[in-house]
Design an enzyme around this catalytic site. Sequence first.
Site, PDB file in Angstrom:
ATOM      1  N   GLN A 228       0.828  -1.207  -0.126  1.00 38.35           N
ATOM      2  CA  GLN A 228      -0.019   0.097  -0.044  1.00 38.35           C
ATOM      3  C   GLN A 228       0.829   1.180  -0.153  1.00 38.35           C
ATOM      4  O   GLN A 228       0.386   2.314  -0.639  1.00 38.35           O
ATOM      5  CB  GLN A 228      -1.030   0.125   1.250  1.00 38.35           C
ATOM      6  CG  GLN A 228      -2.220  -1.019   1.163  1.00 38.35           C
ATOM      7  CD  GLN A 228      -1.889  -2.354   1.776  1.00 38.35           C
ATOM      8  OE1 GLN A 228      -0.589  -2.815   1.701  1.00 38.35           O
ATOM      9  NE2 GLN A 228      -2.691  -2.955   2.717  1.00 38.35           N
TER      10      GLN A 228
ATOM     11  N   ASP B 217      -6.738   1.328  12.515  1.00 41.28           N
ATOM     12  CA  ASP B 217      -7.802   0.565  12.138  1.00 41.28           C
ATOM     13  C   ASP B 217      -8.919   0.513  13.340  1.00 41.28           C
ATOM     14  O   ASP B 217     -10.147   0.477  13.038  1.00 41.28           O
ATOM     15  CB  ASP B 217      -7.661  -0.666  11.466  1.00 41.28           C
ATOM     16  CG  ASP B 217      -6.888  -0.433  10.047  1.00 41.28           C
ATOM     17  OD1 ASP B 217      -5.676  -0.188  10.091  1.00 41.28           O
ATOM     18  OD2 ASP B 217      -7.516  -0.511   9.009  1.00 41.28           O
TER      19      ASP B 217
HETATM   20  C1  LIG Z   1      -6.730   5.804   6.812  1.00 43.50           C
HETATM   21  S1  LIG Z   1      -6.679   3.949   6.359  1.00 43.50           S
HETATM   22  C2  LIG Z   1      -6.460   3.156   8.238  1.00 43.50           C
HETATM   23  C3  LIG Z   1      -5.616   1.974   8.070  1.00 43.50           C
HETATM   24  O1  LIG Z   1      -6.342   1.240   7.007  1.00 43.50           O
HETATM   25  C4  LIG Z   1      -5.264   0.535   6.258  1.00 43.50           C
HETATM   26  O2  LIG Z   1      -5.331  -1.049   6.371  1.00 43.50           O
HETATM   27  P1  LIG Z   1      -5.706  -1.695   4.663  1.00 43.50           P
HETATM   28  O3  LIG Z   1      -4.813  -1.396   3.772  1.00 43.50           O
HETATM   29  O4  LIG Z   1      -5.869  -3.210   4.981  1.00 43.50           O
HETATM   30  O5  LIG Z   1      -7.378  -1.308   4.747  1.00 43.50           O
HETATM   31  C5  LIG Z   1      -4.014   0.577   7.127  1.00 43.50           C
HETATM   32  O6  LIG Z   1      -3.877  -0.197   8.264  1.00 43.50           O
HETATM   33  C6  LIG Z   1      -4.112   2.102   7.376  1.00 43.50           C
HETATM   34  O7  LIG Z   1      -3.216   2.675   8.384  1.00 43.50           O
END
Ligand SMILES: CSC[C@H]1O[C@H](OP(=O)(O)O)[C@H](O)[C@@H]1O
EC number: 5.3.1.23
Length: 352
Positions: free
Chosen positions: A195, A236
């Site tokens: 990501q 999260d």
């Molecule tokens: C502002 S996004 C918060 C949080 O969500 C992401 O997880 P994912 O890519 O698995 O949805 C990541 O933990 C971010 O920090």
Amino acid sequence: MLKDFEYLSIRYKDEKLEILDQRRLPDIEEWMESKTPEDMITYIKQLSVRGAPLIGVAASVALFVYVRDHPDADRKTIVEVSDQLRNARPTAVNLMNNIDTMIQLSQPDQDKRDYSAEKMAELAYSIVEAEVEMCRRMSEFGAELVQQGEGILTHCNTGGVATPGMGTALGVIRAAHRAGKQIHVYVDETRPLLQGGRLTTYELEREQIPYTLICDNMAATLMAAGKIQRVLVGADRIARNGDFANKIGTYSVAVLAKYHNIPFHGVAPWSTVDPACPSGKHIPIEQRAPQEVQGASGAFGSVRWAPKDSQTFNPAFDVTPNSLITSLILDTGVYDCQSFEKYVEQIKGNLS
Ligand SMILES: CSC[C@H]1O[C@H](OP(=O)(O)O)[C@H](O)[C@@H]1O
């Protein structure tokens, strides 16, 4: 019914709900329509839609679309559909908080059978607007902490792709850059789904914010070399004692920051706080498919480096204890983690 809106990774126009497929970024910008709750559940599970705040918003609008298209659906059916959306991923509590808001606040009068699509539209739009405003506020609170010329390490993606707004941790970085603080961002790739390497670089490129892309295993040496003055990450789910779950690898960055005496901040909206969760030990951690760890796709194409039946460990998140966190930056203010519990009650009181 639902007013049109358009953000970086979600839009609702001419009665169509569409999401930007985050699996394809940064090379391909492909919008996909979400016509049914099943569509949205699939998008959330496969991370076409990802990022705690965005997941909550997207599921809320998908629930409105279902109620709009099924005027004869009874209460039991609508609650069942909302539960399916609510359970699409287990860790990001924004999803549960927002769906619960949609169901609880659109409860029809006792003598009515169904939920009003009009009411659902109103609630869904208010959830979207609230997330945008929460991003703006937390970004401003956080940017005030950032000093001129800092090197800032961030993990995963927490920007306009992951929220319907300027972002959480990346929102702070945006706000500091816009305020002329000449920061330099260190973006770790964030294995296994990259990501950071794919999405955070995509966002920083769009705004010409200076950054250096690093592998996850390079953070320590940069800290030792004095390149990193602050760490900003998203969250999260934040427990009432200040522990929080975030993308896997966050805990190790927090340990490194503690060792090097570098300020480490979790940045999130209030919709990420779970007052019913006593501590990080109680946060459900999503376990994901082995193939995400066994190979990768990207610059080197799609490659598998371990056999399909190889043993893997693939938690999507880990928990950072409050003892490693300098402060939590929320849309309601900046909080010392050691005493976050007492703020939870105050904030709940102020917001109710
Ligand atoms: C502002 S996004 C918060 C949080 O969500 C992401 O997880 P994912 O890519 O698995 O949805 C990541 O933990 C971010 O920090």
